[in-house]
Motif scaffolding. Sequence first.
Motif, mmCIF file in Angstrom:
data_model
loop_
_atom_site.group_PDB
_atom_site.id
_atom_site.type_symbol
_atom_site.label_atom_id
_atom_site.label_comp_id
_atom_site.label_asym_id
_atom_site.label_seq_id
_atom_site.Cartn_x
_atom_site.Cartn_y
_atom_site.Cartn_z
ATOM 1 N N THR A 517 45.026 31.547 51.425
ATOM 2 C CA THR A 517 46.385 31.514 50.862
ATOM 3 C C THR A 517 46.424 30.958 49.444
ATOM 4 O O THR A 517 47.486 30.937 48.835
ATOM 5 C CB THR A 517 47.302 30.649 51.752
ATOM 6 N N HIS A 518 45.299 30.507 48.901
ATOM 7 C CA HIS A 518 45.277 29.909 47.564
ATOM 8 C C HIS A 518 45.053 31.014 46.535
ATOM 9 O O HIS A 518 43.937 31.494 46.332
ATOM 10 C CB HIS A 518 44.180 28.849 47.464
ATOM 11 N N SER A 519 46.120 31.427 45.870
ATOM 12 C CA SER A 519 46.060 32.601 45.001
ATOM 13 C C SER A 519 45.155 32.399 43.799
ATOM 14 O O SER A 519 44.497 33.349 43.343
ATOM 15 C CB SER A 519 47.476 32.959 44.534
ATOM 16 N N ASP A 520 45.088 31.179 43.253
ATOM 17 C CA ASP A 520 44.268 30.965 42.071
ATOM 18 C C ASP A 520 42.798 31.250 42.334
ATOM 19 O O ASP A 520 42.057 31.652 41.430
ATOM 20 C CB ASP A 520 44.423 29.524 41.561
ATOM 21 N N THR A 521 42.356 31.015 43.576
ATOM 22 C CA THR A 521 40.946 31.268 43.891
ATOM 23 C C THR A 521 40.622 32.753 43.724
ATOM 24 O O THR A 521 39.534 33.115 43.232
ATOM 25 C CB THR A 521 40.627 30.811 45.321
ATOM 26 N N TYR A 522 41.537 33.643 44.106
ATOM 27 C CA TYR A 522 41.317 35.072 43.894
ATOM 28 C C TYR A 522 41.199 35.378 42.409
ATOM 29 O O TYR A 522 40.357 36.183 41.989
ATOM 30 C CB TYR A 522 42.466 35.882 44.502
ATOM 31 N N GLY A 523 42.049 34.736 41.606
ATOM 32 C CA GLY A 523 41.972 34.964 40.175
ATOM 33 C C GLY A 523 40.661 34.470 39.587
ATOM 34 O O GLY A 523 40.069 35.118 38.714
ATOM 35 N N ASN A 524 40.200 33.309 40.068
ATOM 36 C CA ASN A 524 38.920 32.795 39.587
ATOM 37 C C ASN A 524 37.769 33.705 40.009
ATOM 38 O O ASN A 524 36.824 33.930 39.246
ATOM 39 C CB ASN A 524 38.696 31.381 40.123
ATOM 40 N N LEU A 525 37.850 34.242 41.241
ATOM 41 C CA LEU A 525 36.825 35.181 41.690
ATOM 42 C C LEU A 525 36.855 36.446 40.827
ATOM 43 O O LEU A 525 35.797 36.984 40.451
ATOM 44 C CB LEU A 525 37.043 35.527 43.159
ATOM 45 N N GLY A 526 38.073 36.908 40.505
ATOM 46 C CA GLY A 526 38.181 38.060 39.614
ATOM 47 C C GLY A 526 37.559 37.784 38.260
ATOM 48 O O GLY A 526 36.875 38.636 37.675
ATOM 49 N N ALA A 527 37.777 36.562 37.741
ATOM 50 C CA ALA A 527 37.186 36.197 36.458
ATOM 51 C C ALA A 527 35.665 36.151 36.545
ATOM 52 O O ALA A 527 34.961 36.530 35.592
ATOM 53 C CB ALA A 527 37.727 34.841 36.009
ATOM 54 N N ALA A 528 35.131 35.712 37.690
ATOM 55 C CA ALA A 528 33.673 35.663 37.868
ATOM 56 C C ALA A 528 33.098 37.084 37.880
ATOM 57 O O ALA A 528 32.074 37.365 37.231
ATOM 58 C CB ALA A 528 33.322 34.922 39.153
ATOM 59 N N TYR A 529 33.722 37.986 38.634
ATOM 60 C CA TYR A 529 33.257 39.376 38.654
ATOM 61 C C TYR A 529 33.373 39.999 37.259
ATOM 62 O O TYR A 529 32.490 40.748 36.820
ATOM 63 C CB TYR A 529 34.073 40.196 39.651
ATOM 64 N N GLU A 530 34.460 39.700 36.575
ATOM 65 C CA GLU A 530 34.664 40.256 35.242
ATOM 66 C C GLU A 530 33.578 39.767 34.289
ATOM 67 O O GLU A 530 33.037 40.542 33.487
ATOM 68 C CB GLU A 530 36.047 39.858 34.721
ATOM 69 N N ALA A 531 33.241 38.476 34.372
ATOM 70 C CA ALA A 531 32.201 37.932 33.504
ATOM 71 C C ALA A 531 30.843 38.546 33.816
ATOM 72 O O ALA A 531 29.986 38.669 32.921
ATOM 73 C CB ALA A 531 32.132 36.420 33.668
ATOM 74 N N ALA A 532 30.632 38.946 35.087
ATOM 75 C CA ALA A 532 29.365 39.572 35.472
ATOM 76 C C ALA A 532 29.356 41.072 35.191
ATOM 77 O O ALA A 532 28.335 41.736 35.395
ATOM 78 C CB ALA A 532 29.093 39.318 36.954
ATOM 79 N N GLY A 533 30.488 41.627 34.746
ATOM 80 C CA GLY A 533 30.563 43.045 34.414
ATOM 81 C C GLY A 533 30.971 43.946 35.548
ATOM 82 O O GLY A 533 31.009 45.171 35.386
ATOM 83 N N ASP A 534 31.299 43.407 36.726
ATOM 84 C CA ASP A 534 31.720 44.212 37.868
ATOM 85 C C ASP A 534 33.244 44.313 37.838
ATOM 86 O O ASP A 534 33.956 43.570 38.523
ATOM 87 C CB ASP A 534 31.230 43.575 39.165
ATOM 88 N N LEU A 535 33.755 45.237 37.043
ATOM 89 C CA LEU A 535 35.195 45.332 36.824
ATOM 90 C C LEU A 535 35.951 45.826 38.056
ATOM 91 O O LEU A 535 37.098 45.421 38.282
ATOM 92 C CB LEU A 535 35.472 46.245 35.629
#
Length: 578
Positions: A517-535
């Motif tokens: 239920t913690h929405s920020d964690t999804y955003g942080n995970l998205g940022a991690a994938y984005e930084a790794a190039g997995d858009l």
Amino acid sequence: MSSQATPTGDPESKPASLGWLFGPTQSAGMRRTLILLLFPSLVLVGTLRYDFVFDDTLVILEDPMVIGTSSLRGVFNQQVQVTDVVLGYYRPITILLYRLDWILWGENPAGYRLTNLLWHLLATFLVYRVAVRTTGRIMAAWAAAMIFALLPAHTESIGWIQGRVDIVATVLGLFAHLSWLRAKERRGSPAWYWGGLSGTAFLAALLVKEVAAALPLAWGVWEVSAIAGLTPSHRRALVRSLVPGACAILLAALTYAVLRSLVVGALVTFPISLSPPGLRALALLVMLAEYGRTLLLPDPTLVFYRPLFVAPSLSAVTVSLSTLLALSGGLIVAWRRARPLFPWIAWIPITLAPPLLFALYAPAPERGFYTAERFLYLPSVGWCLLLGFVVASAYESARSLATSRSVGIALAGLLVGYVGLTLIRLQPWADPIDFYTAMRAQPGLPREMQVFVHNDLGRIYLERGEFPAARAEFLGALVLKPDYALAHNNLGVMFIREGKPGEARRWLEAAIRLDPTHSDTYGNLGAAYEAAGDLVAARRAFEAGLRVAPGSAWLAQGLARVNAEIVHPPASQPGTSR
């Protein structure tokens, strides 16, 4: 007919050594006020250099009701909440005061702390004015106010920006008290004017913090002590003089009850304990004794959210009986020999009633509950006046100049001791790392609070770029509570900032499994994938976060950025985390 005493300042009734300060002249009055405000200012001015601590940033700088554009109606329709956690408090004026600070100072903590200091000085002045009007003892009132200004038990209210709620509620409560006294002295329209002012200030105090709810009972004690000994005709006159103020106070209480019921839904929002009544009574007296000990012998180090457990035992029963005997004995002696002090002794337990109600909270007393020093701010007015009365009585009964000087030296020594202890106790509030380090060293800190302290201290280190120290604190939290999702999330954020998105994903995915239920964690995970190039994976993470928190602007911006990158891939566009 009025129940307050008439101020006295006859220089012939006191030794001449302090006549320059406590004499009846206007210049002596100006000196009293100047010293009363200037000396505490010089002692406490160092707090203006302090930073935001504990959850000041979260509650003030990240609250949309404070930094946003909500209307006045929106503020009054909102109960207190921190992020997504609703606390069940109704304090719209507190929100408005924070918003005013935000307009004036932005993110500069010095401005917020200046506001706290000014409110504390105003409270000090009102303590003096109320004490003069209710006891007629100028020296007692001045000594009480000076002790109040420097009382070590006030460091939590002064050192913590959010401690302001107790200070402001006390200021408004004391102003309501003064207005109540004025209403009793007047007749006709002026009486209703001052009564209305008293009711308005009382309502404002309630809308700052619920602790003000006990004030009418404390004021009622004054009238009970005033009525005793009067002739029937004088009693009727006194009762008639109470009508304007009483009507205004009753209207204010009803208004608050209606507003709170509409917004919060109930006057009491916590489940009541099913513990045996005897155990709850024992817990209440033990809490009262603990607060009394804090006033008399405050701890030299930080004790924040002091845990207190109560169980039937010889020591608990002894403490409870001693507290009950001391309180009832003080009331009896004051009633017989020093009637103006009787209401002030009663003031202490009466105004402590709201925090004492924690003894009725469902998990208490068997599982323990917390006490907090900031709850003493309003009750300490009575305690300080008792100390001031003792000092003034000793001084005014002195038969020689040498004795009166000894009393003056004793008062000066007490104040110097208070100054030193107050400054020592304020130090942990200067910086969030100092605060959490001191809190971590606090004896008897419950396990769940230790977890919180480790995680928040790690977050401060993370914000300052001290990654090894941050990692140690987050891992310390997980040692105590392996399933603590926030620590997993924060470790993921740390690895993103260290340029290790692969390691970050492991911690963030674990955090989501533990708390989906913690929405920020999804955003942080998205940022991690984005930084790794997995858009594509980043887009799925941001979309999942928006399903949890559809109104999140941060997640929406992240999704829009990733979608744009998928259509027009940039050369290098790292994601952001928080």
